[in-house]
Design a protein around this motif. Structure first.
Motif, short mmCIF file in Angstrom:
data_model
loop_
_atom_site.label_atom_id
_atom_site.label_comp_id
_atom_site.label_asym_id
_atom_site.label_seq_id
_atom_site.Cartn_x
_atom_site.Cartn_y
_atom_site.Cartn_z
N SER A 2 28.05 76.80 53.35
CA SER A 2 26.84 77.45 52.99
C SER A 2 25.94 76.41 52.41
CB SER A 2 27.03 78.73 51.91
OG SER A 2 27.48 78.17 50.74
N ASP A 3 24.68 76.34 52.48
CA ASP A 3 23.74 75.60 51.68
C ASP A 3 23.59 75.96 50.04
OD1 ASP A 3 20.98 75.11 50.79
OD2 ASP A 3 20.62 74.36 52.71
N GLU A 6 21.24 78.22 48.56
CA GLU A 6 21.33 79.74 48.55
C GLU A 6 21.95 80.42 47.24
OE1 GLU A 6 24.17 80.27 52.20
OE2 GLU A 6 22.51 79.52 53.64
N THR A 80 18.99 83.96 50.51
CA THR A 80 20.37 84.41 51.08
C THR A 80 20.77 83.55 52.29
OG1 THR A 80 19.17 85.89 52.61
CG2 THR A 80 20.13 86.78 50.38
N ARG A 81 19.77 82.93 52.96
CA ARG A 81 20.31 82.02 53.90
C ARG A 81 19.16 80.77 54.17
NH1 ARG A 81 19.44 81.65 59.45
NH2 ARG A 81 18.36 83.56 59.57
N GLY A 83 17.91 78.13 56.83
CA GLY A 83 18.09 77.19 58.14
C GLY A 83 17.46 75.90 58.12
N ARG A 87 13.87 80.46 55.90
CA ARG A 87 14.45 80.74 54.61
C ARG A 87 14.52 82.20 54.71
NH1 ARG A 87 15.33 76.47 55.31
NH2 ARG A 87 14.63 74.45 54.35
N VAL A 88 15.75 82.96 54.63
CA VAL A 88 15.97 84.23 54.69
C VAL A 88 16.10 84.82 53.13
CG1 VAL A 88 17.30 86.30 55.27
CG2 VAL A 88 16.71 84.63 56.92
N SER A 121 13.85 92.34 52.90
CA SER A 121 14.23 91.16 53.22
C SER A 121 13.22 90.61 54.10
CB SER A 121 15.69 91.42 54.08
OG SER A 121 16.73 91.87 53.55
N THR A 123 11.78 86.75 56.11
CA THR A 123 12.00 85.41 56.53
C THR A 123 10.60 84.52 56.33
OG1 THR A 123 13.50 86.15 58.19
CG2 THR A 123 12.49 83.77 58.49
#
Length: 137
Positions: A2-3, A6, A80-81, A83, A87-88, A121, A123
């Protein structure tokens, strides 16, 4: 793997003035809350990427409790994520203080427990690393 970014969280608080009430009972429209989610998302992107980012989409928006003029609203974004450029984030808006016009024109109280008013949520897309944004005109 994971990043490490996050889990980063950004929180803002804002008093909602009576000029933002749109409906009976001093209700504030849901778009106002989505705008606040955009504000915390912007700060989160600045902190993680040095870029304001642009919203690509919201998903699973839930309006759970009313937001009224005179409220103090706390909005939070959690990454939460991460990429390559996306960015989520998860968002939550909580009413932490509420006006009490039944007790007087300027009466208000801190709520014993925050009330979750909205969740979502979303993006956000940030500039590619090393990209040069054109100057503002």
């Amino acid at each position: 793997m994971s990043d490490p970014r996050e889990g980063l969280t950004v929180t803002h608080r804002r008093y909602i003035p009576y000029s933002h009430a749109h409906y009976a009972g001093d209700l504030v429209d849901g778009a106002y809350v989505l705008g606040l989610f955009g504000d915390v998302a912007t700060e989160l992107c600045i902190r993680t990427d040095g870029d304001e980012g642009l919203f690509a989409s919201y998903s699973d928006v839930q309006f759970r409790a009313p937001v009224r003029a005179g409220d103090v609203l706390e909005t939070t974004a959690v990454l939460t994520r991460a990429g390559t450029r996306s960015r989520v984030m998860d968002f939550e808006a909580r009413v932490v203080c509420r006006g009490r016009p039944d007790k007087g024109g300027s009466a208000a109280e801190v709520l014993p427990e925050p009330v979750v008013a909205a969740t979502a949520s979303g993006t956000v897309v940030v500039a590619a690393p090393g990209a040069v944004n054109p100057p503002a005109r």
